[in-house]
Write an enzyme that holds these catalytic residues in place. Structure first.
Site, mmCIF file in Angstrom:
data_model
loop_
_atom_site.group_PDB
_atom_site.id
_atom_site.type_symbol
_atom_site.label_atom_id
_atom_site.label_comp_id
_atom_site.label_asym_id
_atom_site.label_seq_id
_atom_site.Cartn_x
_atom_site.Cartn_y
_atom_site.Cartn_z
ATOM 1 C CG HIS A 195 24.929 -0.714 68.149
ATOM 2 N ND1 HIS A 195 24.593 -0.244 66.914
ATOM 3 C CD2 HIS A 195 26.205 -1.162 68.030
ATOM 4 C CE1 HIS A 195 25.609 -0.389 66.079
ATOM 5 N NE2 HIS A 195 26.601 -0.955 66.745
ATOM 6 C CB THR A 246 28.062 -9.707 71.593
ATOM 7 O OG1 THR A 246 26.804 -9.049 71.494
ATOM 8 C CG2 THR A 246 28.697 -9.839 70.210
ATOM 9 N N GLY A 288 30.995 -7.139 72.549
ATOM 10 C CA GLY A 288 31.357 -6.686 71.201
ATOM 11 C C GLY A 288 32.679 -5.947 71.123
ATOM 12 C CG ASP A 300 30.942 -6.698 67.419
ATOM 13 O OD1 ASP A 300 29.873 -7.171 67.843
ATOM 14 O OD2 ASP A 300 31.274 -5.508 67.589
ATOM 15 C CG ASP A 314 21.709 3.762 68.687
ATOM 16 O OD1 ASP A 314 20.985 4.493 67.977
ATOM 17 O OD2 ASP A 314 22.255 4.150 69.728
ATOM 18 C CG HIS A 331 32.798 -1.704 69.005
ATOM 19 N ND1 HIS A 331 31.997 -0.950 69.816
ATOM 20 C CD2 HIS A 331 32.062 -2.763 68.625
ATOM 21 C CE1 HIS A 331 30.815 -1.528 69.908
ATOM 22 N NE2 HIS A 331 30.819 -2.625 69.197
ATOM 23 C CG ASP A 336 35.956 -4.375 66.155
ATOM 24 O OD1 ASP A 336 36.903 -4.643 65.387
ATOM 25 O OD2 ASP A 336 36.113 -3.991 67.325
ATOM 26 N NE ARG A 339 35.019 -6.551 55.164
ATOM 27 C CZ ARG A 339 35.707 -7.709 55.193
ATOM 28 N NH1 ARG A 339 35.557 -8.585 54.228
ATOM 29 N NH2 ARG A 339 36.525 -7.961 56.168
#
Length: 125
Positions: A11, A37, A59, A64, A84, A91, A94, A100
């Site tokens: 982030h 990214t 990202g 991402d 963060d 986003h 994403d 996941r």
């Protein structure tokens, strides 16, 4: 032996932390094929110009998701995603999808430098 692949994502407030982490462990990270990214990859390359980093899209512009697709295809061995938790992220869906996929495909995932350090130690010969 297959070259291990490491994905780097951070982030905005954690991009410098990622670049500093990679610099600190540059010799340990050098053997990995590195994907990042866009902006995170740029910061890492500025800090560690001798490393070869394949930069994907930023990202929010699909980076991402690109890394998520690589995880689903079995092309990523570990994910370092410095998160963060104190800032909103437009986003966020994403980000959650990427996390996941790392969980679904049982990819080692470090969300902070302390965990990334432990993973680096586990990859040493």
């Amino acid at each position: 032996m297959k070259q291990l692949t490491l994905a780097l994502v951070a982030h905005d407030a954690k991009k410098d932390d990622m670049a500093n982490f990679v610099a600190k462990y540059e010799n340990d990270i050098r053997p990995f094929a590195l994907f990042a990214t866009g902006t995170t990859g740029g910061r890492v390359m500025e800090r560690c110009p001798s490393l070869s980093v394949t930069r994907l899209k930023s990202g929010p512009l699909g980076g991402d998701q690109q890394i998520g697709a690589m995880i689903a295809e079995g092309e990523i061995d570990a994910l370092f995603f410095f998160v963060d938790p104190l800032s909103p992220h437009p986003h966020d869906v994403d980000v959650k999808a990427l996390m996941r996929l790392a969980l679904v495909y049982n990819i080692p995932m470090a969300l902070n430098p302390a965990t990334a350090e432990r993973l680096i130690e586990s990859f040493r010969d």
